[in-house]
Design a protein around this motif. Structure first.
Motif, mmCIF file in Angstrom:
data_model
loop_
_atom_site.group_PDB
_atom_site.id
_atom_site.type_symbol
_atom_site.label_atom_id
_atom_site.label_comp_id
_atom_site.label_asym_id
_atom_site.label_seq_id
_atom_site.Cartn_x
_atom_site.Cartn_y
_atom_site.Cartn_z
ATOM 1 N N LEU A 18 -9.348 -0.928 -0.923
ATOM 2 C CA LEU A 18 -8.221 -0.070 -0.560
ATOM 3 C C LEU A 18 -8.655 0.770 0.637
ATOM 4 O O LEU A 18 -9.426 1.715 0.500
ATOM 5 C CB LEU A 18 -7.830 0.812 -1.748
ATOM 6 C CG LEU A 18 -7.449 0.025 -3.019
ATOM 7 C CD1 LEU A 18 -7.289 0.960 -4.208
ATOM 8 C CD2 LEU A 18 -6.185 -0.787 -2.791
ATOM 9 N N GLY B 255 -8.166 2.788 4.588
ATOM 10 C CA GLY B 255 -7.375 3.853 5.199
ATOM 11 C C GLY B 255 -8.250 5.031 5.558
ATOM 12 O O GLY B 255 -9.374 5.156 5.070
ATOM 13 N N PRO C 81 -5.082 8.978 -0.497
ATOM 14 C CA PRO C 81 -4.768 9.128 -1.931
ATOM 15 C C PRO C 81 -6.070 9.024 -2.746
ATOM 16 O O PRO C 81 -6.716 7.973 -2.747
ATOM 17 C CB PRO C 81 -3.848 7.939 -2.222
ATOM 18 C CG PRO C 81 -3.459 7.376 -0.890
ATOM 19 C CD PRO C 81 -4.560 7.716 0.048
ATOM 20 N N GLU D 163 -6.869 6.110 -5.108
ATOM 21 C CA GLU D 163 -7.417 4.867 -4.571
ATOM 22 C C GLU D 163 -8.936 4.905 -4.575
ATOM 23 O O GLU D 163 -9.596 3.908 -4.884
ATOM 24 C CB GLU D 163 -6.901 4.622 -3.149
ATOM 25 C CG GLU D 163 -5.418 4.299 -3.093
ATOM 26 C CD GLU D 163 -4.968 3.861 -1.708
ATOM 27 O OE1 GLU D 163 -3.802 3.436 -1.584
ATOM 28 O OE2 GLU D 163 -5.772 3.945 -0.748
ATOM 29 N N THR E 100 -4.073 -7.474 -0.119
ATOM 30 C CA THR E 100 -2.640 -7.280 -0.372
ATOM 31 C C THR E 100 -2.328 -6.035 -1.197
ATOM 32 O O THR E 100 -1.170 -5.641 -1.294
ATOM 33 C CB THR E 100 -2.037 -8.509 -1.090
ATOM 34 O OG1 THR E 100 -2.662 -8.667 -2.385
ATOM 35 C CG2 THR E 100 -2.266 -9.779 -0.271
ATOM 36 N N HIS E 101 -3.348 -5.419 -1.787
ATOM 37 C CA HIS E 101 -3.122 -4.227 -2.605
ATOM 38 C C HIS E 101 -3.084 -2.949 -1.768
ATOM 39 O O HIS E 101 -2.912 -1.860 -2.314
ATOM 40 C CB HIS E 101 -4.211 -4.117 -3.676
ATOM 41 C CG HIS E 101 -4.269 -5.303 -4.583
ATOM 42 N ND1 HIS E 101 -5.278 -6.241 -4.527
ATOM 43 C CD2 HIS E 101 -3.432 -5.735 -5.559
ATOM 44 C CE1 HIS E 101 -5.066 -7.184 -5.434
ATOM 45 N NE2 HIS E 101 -3.948 -6.898 -6.072
ATOM 46 N N ASN E 102 -3.249 -3.085 -0.460
ATOM 47 C CA ASN E 102 -3.231 -1.915 0.414
ATOM 48 C C ASN E 102 -1.819 -1.467 0.725
ATOM 49 O O ASN E 102 -0.857 -2.233 0.633
ATOM 50 C CB ASN E 102 -3.965 -2.235 1.717
ATOM 51 C CG ASN E 102 -5.468 -2.204 1.558
ATOM 52 O OD1 ASN E 102 -6.082 -1.142 1.602
ATOM 53 N ND2 ASN E 102 -6.073 -3.365 1.361
ATOM 54 N N ARG E 103 -1.711 -0.209 1.177
ATOM 55 C CA ARG E 103 -0.432 0.333 1.618
ATOM 56 C C ARG E 103 0.050 -0.407 2.875
ATOM 57 O O ARG E 103 -0.770 -0.933 3.623
ATOM 58 C CB ARG E 103 -0.588 1.831 1.902
ATOM 59 C CG ARG E 103 -0.710 2.693 0.649
ATOM 60 C CD ARG E 103 -1.170 4.106 0.973
ATOM 61 N NE ARG E 103 -2.611 4.156 1.185
ATOM 62 C CZ ARG E 103 -3.211 4.856 2.152
ATOM 63 N NH1 ARG E 103 -2.493 5.533 3.036
ATOM 64 N NH2 ARG E 103 -4.523 4.864 2.260
ATOM 65 N N PRO E 104 1.359 -0.472 3.110
ATOM 66 C CA PRO E 104 1.890 -1.274 4.231
ATOM 67 C C PRO E 104 1.265 -0.933 5.578
ATOM 68 O O PRO E 104 0.953 -1.828 6.367
ATOM 69 C CB PRO E 104 3.383 -0.951 4.208
ATOM 70 C CG PRO E 104 3.668 -0.600 2.789
ATOM 71 C CD PRO E 104 2.446 0.086 2.284
ATOM 72 N N GLU E 105 1.051 0.362 5.855
ATOM 73 C CA GLU E 105 0.500 0.738 7.155
ATOM 74 C C GLU E 105 -0.955 0.276 7.306
ATOM 75 O O GLU E 105 -1.419 -0.056 8.402
ATOM 76 C CB GLU E 105 0.602 2.249 7.384
ATOM 77 C CG GLU E 105 -0.216 3.124 6.439
ATOM 78 C CD GLU E 105 0.507 3.479 5.144
ATOM 79 O OE1 GLU E 105 0.100 4.473 4.505
ATOM 80 O OE2 GLU E 105 1.473 2.768 4.786
ATOM 81 N N VAL E 106 -1.664 0.219 6.188
ATOM 82 C CA VAL E 106 -3.051 -0.270 6.213
ATOM 83 C C VAL E 106 -3.060 -1.784 6.404
ATOM 84 O O VAL E 106 -3.881 -2.328 7.148
ATOM 85 C CB VAL E 106 -3.794 0.135 4.918
ATOM 86 C CG1 VAL E 106 -5.196 -0.481 4.893
ATOM 87 C CG2 VAL E 106 -3.870 1.647 4.798
#
Length: 253
Positions: free
Chosen positions: A95, A97, A103, A106, A200-206
């Protein structure tokens, strides 16, 4: 490659990606394989593939971030398949960022899975690996800990993931020194960019940042890492592959 006939392997995070591919590769070489993860349907499908190919598989649905469940995974493997010769500590999350404004949940999730889950499984498995190394059929046992290129190279935007994977590397080397004289080999595998569900478990911007970084790079496949794991654990008793870093040819860092 050497045969794993008569041996038992436990693979964590076996429901997809590197774990799934590793389980298939070890089964193809003759090992009975315990499959541990949280997704029952995925594990059952993988077990059927192994059994249809003439192998043996044991499905264990568990969350290795819980110490009692991690202990139980190892206990059920030995009870169901008779022994434990190989542990592939693969369960993990990535995860990414920036640290600022991140967050914290995470971070906690990564530390729980990437570090504590691996430690729990390693601790539970060690007595059985040591016992396996003292008996046939191979008189050697293996613990393969899956890290990442992030365990070697720290980059902005992945600080806590870096921290967890550096921890895996430090633990693996210290443990290796403690037990290698008893023929339990500890190996660290550090994949670079690999085409799995991990990102794929990351936030969209990441996800956008990851995609931009590896635009045009042909990524590794899970089967490439599985092939590496199979190579490591099939070496002769006197050969230990302590660490292997594998990047896509086009990946620079």
């Amino acid at each position: 490659m050497g045969s794993l006939e008569g041996t038992v392997a436990l693979v964590t995070g076996a429901s997809s990606g590197i774990g799934e591919a590793a389980a298939l590769a070890l089964a193809e070489r003759g090992a009975a394989v315990a499959l541990a993860a949280r997704r029952t349907h995925r594990l059952e499908g993988l077990a059927k593939r192994i059994e249809d190919g003439g192998g043996r598989a044991l499905v264990i649905v568990a969350d290795v971030t819980d110490r009692a469940q991690a202990d139980d995974v190892v206990a059920r493997t030995v009870a169901g398949l008779g022994r434990l010769d190989t542990l592939v500590n693969n369960a993990g999350v990535m995860l990414l960022g920036p640290v600022v404004g991140a967050p914290v949940d995470e971070w906690e999730r990564m530390v729980s899975i990437n570090v504590m889950g691996l430690l729990y499984c390693a601790r539970a498995a060690l007595p059985h690996l040591l016992q396996a190394a003292e008996s046939g059929p191979r008189n050697v046992a293996d613990m393969v800990n899956i890290s990442s290129v992030a365990g070697r190279v720290a980059r902005g935007g992945s600080a806590v993931y870096n921290a967890t994977k550096h921890a895996v590397g430090a633990f693996s080397e210290a443990l290796r020194q403690e037990i290698t004289g008893r023929f339990v080999r500890v190996s660290l595998v550090e994949p670079g960019a690999t085409e799995t569900e991990l990102a794929t478990h990351n936030r969209p911007e990441v996800l956008d940042t990851i995609k931009a970084r590896f635009e045009g790079v042909e990524r590794l496949r899970a089967e490439d890492i599985a092939d590496t794991i199979a190579y490591i654990v099939t070496r002769p008793r006197y050969v230990a592959v302590n660490e292997m870093l594998i990047r896509p040819t086009q990946q620079q860092g």
